[in-house]
Scaffold this motif. Structure first.
Motif, short mmCIF file in Angstrom:
data_model
loop_
_atom_site.label_atom_id
_atom_site.label_comp_id
_atom_site.label_asym_id
_atom_site.label_seq_id
_atom_site.Cartn_x
_atom_site.Cartn_y
_atom_site.Cartn_z
N ARG A 106 0.42 3.58 -0.80
CA ARG A 106 1.20 2.84 -1.79
C ARG A 106 1.30 3.62 -3.10
N LYS A 107 0.18 4.21 -3.54
CA LYS A 107 0.18 4.97 -4.79
C LYS A 107 1.12 6.18 -4.69
N LEU A 154 4.69 4.99 -4.85
CA LEU A 154 5.03 4.60 -6.22
C LEU A 154 5.41 5.83 -7.04
N LYS A 155 4.68 6.91 -6.86
CA LYS A 155 5.01 8.13 -7.59
C LYS A 155 6.40 8.62 -7.19
N GLU A 156 6.74 8.44 -5.91
CA GLU A 156 8.04 8.85 -5.40
C GLU A 156 9.14 7.85 -5.78
N GLU A 157 8.73 6.74 -6.42
CA GLU A 157 9.64 5.66 -6.81
C GLU A 157 10.31 5.03 -5.59
N SER A 158 9.55 4.94 -4.51
CA SER A 158 10.04 4.30 -3.29
C SER A 158 9.61 2.85 -3.25
N ASP A 159 10.21 2.08 -2.37
CA ASP A 159 9.89 0.67 -2.22
C ASP A 159 8.50 0.52 -1.58
N SER A 179 7.05 -2.73 -1.27
CA SER A 179 6.87 -4.17 -1.07
C SER A 179 6.14 -4.48 0.23
#
Length: 231
Positions: A178-179, A182-187, A189
């Motif tokens: 998940r982290k 998030l860095k990749e600005e991907s979903d 959810s």
């Protein structure tokens, strides 16, 4: 069988979960940071279940005139205390559970009548990175029961805590994946849902480790140092 999952395995599994096995967008050093963060969070979940997964103890002699013992220097020299569970004092052939004192009781022995007959009413207080014992300098042996801080997975062959049930390490894998996403600005959810479900599952199954015995009300006075009196 003990859980022997190590950092390299966790990193490989996390990359697979994030579909980033061939990507260099997140460095291995960053993956390792995410894994250690997830390991620390899993550790917190298990510690707060109060099921004694990680309990350790150490002993020392109460021989300081001020009764103040610094963690990492005078006691518990590996400096890895996360929570103090309690203290025992060995006196007169008996082991007595010491009660804590509140800050307002810090001067309770600064008078001419500290004890009556029988056991002294030993007390302790966790202050910053020190433990203070009153009355001090008893020359008795003290045992500290504590939970250490989370061990850092500092090398690829460093394994997680062996008492973590097999399968629970998936929490670390999902957390790290998940982290990275998030860095990749991907979903993230779906991973958020999985992480929440995994947390609930671990908390549910981590409780009542001694499943063959029912819980009970604790007698907080039995085995304490107020056998003869209570200030």
């Amino acid at each position: 069988m003990a859980n022997t999952t190590d950092r390299e395995d966790l990193r490989t599994r996390a990359k697979r979960r994030a579909d980033m096995e061939s990507s260099t967008f997140v460095s291995d050093a960053e993956w390792n940071d995410y894994i250690n963060q997830g390991n620390s969070e899993l550790y917190d979940i298990l510690v707060t279940k109060y099921e004694d997964f990680f309990v350790k103890s150490t002993t020392f002699v109460d021989n300081r005139s001020d009764g103040i013992y610094t963690i990492g220097t005078t006691i518990i020299t590996d400096n890895d205390v996360y929570k103090i569970l309690g203290l025992d004092v060995a006196e007169g052939g008996s082991t007595i559970r010491m009660k804590k004192f509140s800050f307002a009781e810090r001067n309770m022995y600064d008078n001419s009548v500290a004890t009556l007959s029988g056991y002294e009413n030993y007390r302790w207080h966790y202050q910053g990175n020190t433990i203070r014992i009153i009355p001090p300098d008893s020359k008795n042996t003290i045992t500290v029961w504590y939970i250490p801080e989370t061990a850092v997975l500092s090398a690829d062959d460093t394994a997680i805590e062996s008492v973590i049930n097999r399968g629970w390490e998936e929490y670390i894998v999902i957390y790290a994946a998940r982290k990275a996403l998030l860095k990749e600005e991907s979903d993230v959810s779906m991973l958020d849902k999985e992480l929440a479900q995994m947390s609930r599952k671990i908390q549910e199954f981590a409780g009542n480790r001694e499943a063959g015995e029912s819980g009970k009300i604790i007698d907080v006075n039995q085995g304490t140092s107020n056998r003869w009196h209570n200030y």
